[in-house]
Design a protein around this motif. Structure first.
Motif, PDB file in Angstrom:
ATOM      1  N   PHE A  47       0.833  -1.213   0.000  1.00  0.00           N
ATOM      2  CA  PHE A  47       0.000   0.000   0.000  1.00  0.00           C
ATOM      3  C   PHE A  47       0.862   1.255   0.000  1.00  0.00           C
ATOM      4  CE2 PHE A  47      -1.727   3.379   2.750  1.00  0.00           C
ATOM      5  CZ  PHE A  47      -2.774   3.806   1.947  1.00  0.00           C
ATOM      6  N   PHE A  48       1.894   1.253   0.854  1.00  0.00           N
ATOM      7  CA  PHE A  48       2.682   2.479   0.990  1.00  0.00           C
ATOM      8  C   PHE A  48       3.585   2.748  -0.216  1.00  0.00           C
ATOM      9  CE2 PHE A  48       1.624   2.080   5.566  1.00  0.00           C
ATOM     10  CZ  PHE A  48       1.035   3.329   5.696  1.00  0.00           C
TER      11      PHE A  48
ATOM     12  N   MET B  71      -5.723  -2.652   1.965  1.00  0.00           N
ATOM     13  CA  MET B  71      -5.061  -1.968   3.082  1.00  0.00           C
ATOM     14  C   MET B  71      -5.095  -0.466   2.874  1.00  0.00           C
ATOM     15  SD  MET B  71      -3.480  -2.336   5.963  1.00  0.00           S
ATOM     16  CE  MET B  71      -3.555  -4.121   5.954  1.00  0.00           C
ATOM     17  N   ASN B  72      -5.425   0.246   3.905  1.00  0.00           N
ATOM     18  CA  ASN B  72      -5.325   1.700   3.842  1.00  0.00           C
ATOM     19  C   ASN B  72      -5.082   2.261   5.250  1.00  0.00           C
ATOM     20  OD1 ASN B  72      -7.852   1.879   5.193  1.00  0.00           O
ATOM     21  ND2 ASN B  72      -8.843   1.430   3.228  1.00  0.00           N
ATOM     22  N   ILE B  73      -4.968   3.584   5.316  1.00  0.00           N
ATOM     23  CA  ILE B  73      -4.609   4.219   6.591  1.00  0.00           C
ATOM     24  C   ILE B  73      -5.641   3.913   7.674  1.00  0.00           C
ATOM     25  CG2 ILE B  73      -4.112   6.432   7.721  1.00  0.00           C
ATOM     26  CD1 ILE B  73      -2.074   6.050   5.673  1.00  0.00           C
TER      27      ILE B  73
ATOM     28  N   ILE C 122      -5.191   0.523   9.141  1.00  0.00           N
ATOM     29  CA  ILE C 122      -4.033   0.447  10.043  1.00  0.00           C
ATOM     30  C   ILE C 122      -4.385   1.070  11.388  1.00  0.00           C
ATOM     31  CG2 ILE C 122      -1.675   1.283  10.416  1.00  0.00           C
ATOM     32  CD1 ILE C 122      -1.256   0.997   7.380  1.00  0.00           C
TER      33      ILE C 122
ATOM     34  N   LYS D 125      -6.575  -1.298  13.270  1.00  0.00           N
ATOM     35  CA  LYS D 125      -5.778  -2.424  13.777  1.00  0.00           C
ATOM     36  C   LYS D 125      -4.964  -1.996  14.989  1.00  0.00           C
ATOM     37  CE  LYS D 125      -6.801  -5.550  10.713  1.00  0.00           C
ATOM     38  NZ  LYS D 125      -7.374  -6.843  11.024  1.00  0.00           N
TER      39      LYS D 125
ATOM     40  N   ALA E 238       6.008   5.235   3.321  1.00  0.00           N
ATOM     41  CA  ALA E 238       4.993   6.106   3.921  1.00  0.00           C
ATOM     42  C   ALA E 238       5.603   7.474   4.198  1.00  0.00           C
ATOM     43  CB  ALA E 238       4.484   5.497   5.216  1.00  0.00           C
TER      44      ALA E 238
ATOM     45  N   GLN F 140       1.423  10.621   6.263  1.00  0.00           N
ATOM     46  CA  GLN F 140       0.618   9.394   6.384  1.00  0.00           C
ATOM     47  C   GLN F 140       0.692   8.830   7.803  1.00  0.00           C
ATOM     48  OE1 GLN F 140       2.253   7.476   2.851  1.00  0.00           O
ATOM     49  NE2 GLN F 140       0.162   7.108   2.153  1.00  0.00           N
TER      50      GLN F 140
ATOM     51  N   ILE G 149      -2.324   8.267  10.541  1.00  0.00           N
ATOM     52  CA  ILE G 149      -2.616   7.041  11.310  1.00  0.00           C
ATOM     53  C   ILE G 149      -2.970   7.401  12.748  1.00  0.00           C
ATOM     54  CG2 ILE G 149      -1.590   4.944  12.302  1.00  0.00           C
ATOM     55  CD1 ILE G 149       0.013   4.645   9.717  1.00  0.00           C
TER      56      ILE G 149
END
Lengths: 209, 411
Positions: A106-107, B1-3, B6, B9, B320, B324, B328
């Protein structure tokens, strides 16, 4: 293709100025950097990874001069082209194995290719741990996950910092062959820094600091 | 998956911490919202109960007591006044309506108020069933009374003396239900309305036993006149034609008669000044809890940033950007804030539900239960201002993060 020229580095509070010999690797060429601790091995690795800015000199990876990039471009370049392997292989602890790999992709804005991921995890023999949490993995599985995370995005350069320091002879051989194997598959340059003499016979190019 | 994923999680990674932050914040939000809404609801309820009553005229005593007794119907009256004198005042051209009320009895804790037909108009109450009381001993029930006592048109009951439900002092003449009002959310909902004669008859029966046998009063109008002469009422509820009345009439009554005039709006305002202190104290406690819970959030976010410095540095090597990583952490704080606000609203609403139910049982008064969006909005703005501060402070280490140092120190 990796090249460093006249690299020097000085930490803020310290007097010592590190001076590094030039490195010039063609495609698929690997390099072992040996040296005692405190001699600036990790510093050199971080300079090559773009994590530190050199006091002078340049680092060029695939014809891109890292020093010419602004911080945003640098973040992007590092994410896309470099894979880092650490002595203790860390992954993000709040994510499980699969999520770590998805976050990695993703990053650096790469598409998640499930068959490629499964393939890689199978090669590294951790496919069964896919949905396990990081703290449920054994030391060896964690090490292999670290390798997976450093190659899943098909980098041009894999940098490994003391990957074998805490391993016994058998695992040392296994990890090194995995790294060499993955570098070859990705047509990437592998640069390993270590003080571990056991690794020496596996490399043609050796630089002693 | 994204911010977002995360962040979520991360929150689930330390569920206890997350839960603690949410609970602490939710309690303070719940307390803040609850006390504000209760305050607003009670004030609204009082304002509402005033109906169209601008002035109350009653016996001398505490003006607040007079208002509480004759307008709110929650206190004992200050005494009685002469109906004759009250009638004189009603003739003042500045007065639109002057409604006499008289009371002294209850049925199962619900007050029986004797008045004229204009009484219902003060509260804009309309008949739901039946008709208005025409004769003595006929009553019309407020909506709550009918509902709680399960009485219907045609039912009869015996009232008891005083304002408390008791079996000791029961009147012998039964009252008959002839009508039921529609719900108004005003004080009339919990009243039993009858005409003045019913109240007089119930109370003067013993004193004027010989009155009925009196032979000399065949002339009907003279009879009424006579009744009015020695009859007493508890108070007179006045509605002015123009605000001019407010300026002259109260002073006139207080100075020149044995009665007193009290302004309900003014007295209720005074009452709120007393009770307002309690509301303020609870609000301050809630604000302090709010600040403490935001400090808790700051600590948990800050700890997350510090403890997982390596994880965050790792994400930086994944490509990242600093921004970003900040996102998070910010999303985590934001999620805690939203969850806590939702829980807080639920806490306040369920808390108020029980408080309202208590009020209903205790004071026989239903309260309008409106969700006050302005209160929720105001509190949310407060909470989010605090959370933004907590987030800003906890992301400072990210801004000055040295990825290389973190990665090499971790060995």
């Amino acid at each position: 293709m990796v090249r460093t020229e006249n690299l020097t580095f000085k930490y803020h509070q310290k007097e010592t100025v590190f001076q590094f010999p030039d490195i010039d690797l063609n495609q698929t060429e690997n390099l072992l950097i040996l040296g005692k601790s405190g001699i600036g091995k990790t510093t050199l690795l971080h300079l090559m990874a773009g994590l530190l800015k050199p006091s002078s000199g340049t680092v060029t990876i695939t014809d891109v001069n890292l020093q010419s990039l602004n911080s945003k471009q640098l973040d992007k370049f590092i994410g896309e082209n470099i894979g880092l392997v650490f002595q203790k292989n860390y992954a993000v602890r709040s994510l499980n194995v699969m999520e770590n790999i998805q976050a990695r992709l993703f990053f650096c804005k790469k598409k998640v290719d499930h068959s490629a991921i499964t393939n890689l995890l199978q090669q590294l023999n951790i496919e069964s741990c896919k949905s396990k949490k990081i703290n449920e993995l054994s030391e060896g599985q964690l090490q292999r996950l670290g390798i997976a995370l450093s190659v899943i995005h098909e980098p041009k350069l894999i940098l490994a910092d003391e990957p074998t320091a805490s391993l016994d002879d058998e695992n040392c051989q296994a990890v090194m062959s995995l790294l060499l194997d993955q570098a070859k598959k990705n047509k990437a340059n592998l640069v390993v820094i270590t003080h571990d003499q056991r690794v020496k016979p596996l490399f043609q190019n050796i630089l002693e600091l | 998956m994204n911010i977002w994923k995360i962040s979520i999680k991360n929150l689930f990674h330390k569920p206890l911490y997350t839960l603690l932050s949410i609970i602490a914040l939710a309690i303070s939000i719940g307390l803040l919202l609850g006390i504000r809404q209760l305050d607003t609801a009670v004030k609204q309820q009082f304002d509402n109960s005033l109906g169209n009553i601008d002035l109350v005229i009653g016996a001398k005593g505490s003006p607040l007591q007079l208002v509480l007794a004759s307008v709110m119907h929650i206190d004992n009256p200050t005494g009685n006044i002469s109906y004759q004198e009250a009638k004189k005042i009603s003739k003042n051209p500045l007065i639109k309506t002057a409604v006499p009320i008289s009371y002294g009895d209850n049925y199962k804790g619900f007050r029986i108020v004797g008045s004229t037909e204009q009484f219902a108009a003060l509260y804009e109450a309309e008949l739901d069933k039946g008709q208005l009381a025409q004769k003595a001993m006929e009553v019309v029930l407020g909506h709550t009374v009918a509902q709680q006592l399960n009485l219907k048109v045609g039912d009869t009951f015996l009232s008891s003396h005083g304002f408390m439900d008791n079996d000791m002092d029961v009147h012998s003449d039964p009252l008959i239900v002839v009508g039921i009002y529609k719900p108004t959310q005003k004080v009339i909902d919990r009243l039993i309305v009858t005409n003045l004669e019913s109240v007089w008859e119930a109370h003067d029966h013993d004193d004027h036993k010989d009155h009925e046998n009196h032979e000399g009063h065949d002339d009907h109008s003279e009879h009424i006149e006579h009744i009015d002469e020695d009859k007493e009422i508890t108070s007179l509820l006045v509605n002015f034609k123009s605000p001019m009345g407010l300026l002259t009439i109260p002073r006139q009554i207080n100075e020149k008669t044995s009665m007193q005039a009290a302004l309900p709006k003014y007295e209720i305002e005074r009452l709120f000044q007393f009770t307002g202190i309690g509301v303020k104290v609870i609000s301050w406690i809630a604000y302090i809890i709010l600040i403490i819970s935001c400090i808790t959030i700051f600590i948990s976010l800050f700890k997350m940033v510090k403890e997982r410095a390596f994880d965050l540095a790792l994400l930086r090597t994944y490509g990242a950007s600093n921004f970003q990583l900040i996102k998070i952490v910010a999303y985590e704080g934001f999620l805690i804030g939203v969850l806590a606000t939702v829980c807080g609203v639920i806490i306040s609403q369920s808390g108020l539900f029980f408080v309202y139910r208590m009020i209903k049982e205790e004071y026989k008064q239903t309260i309008m239960q409106n969700l006050s969006y302005i209160d929720i909005l105001q509190t949310s703005v407060w909470v989010f201002a605090m959370i933004v501060v907590a987030i800003t402070l906890s992301i400072l280490p990210i801004i000055s993060m040295n990825v290389s140092k973190i990665l090499s120190n971790e060995k």
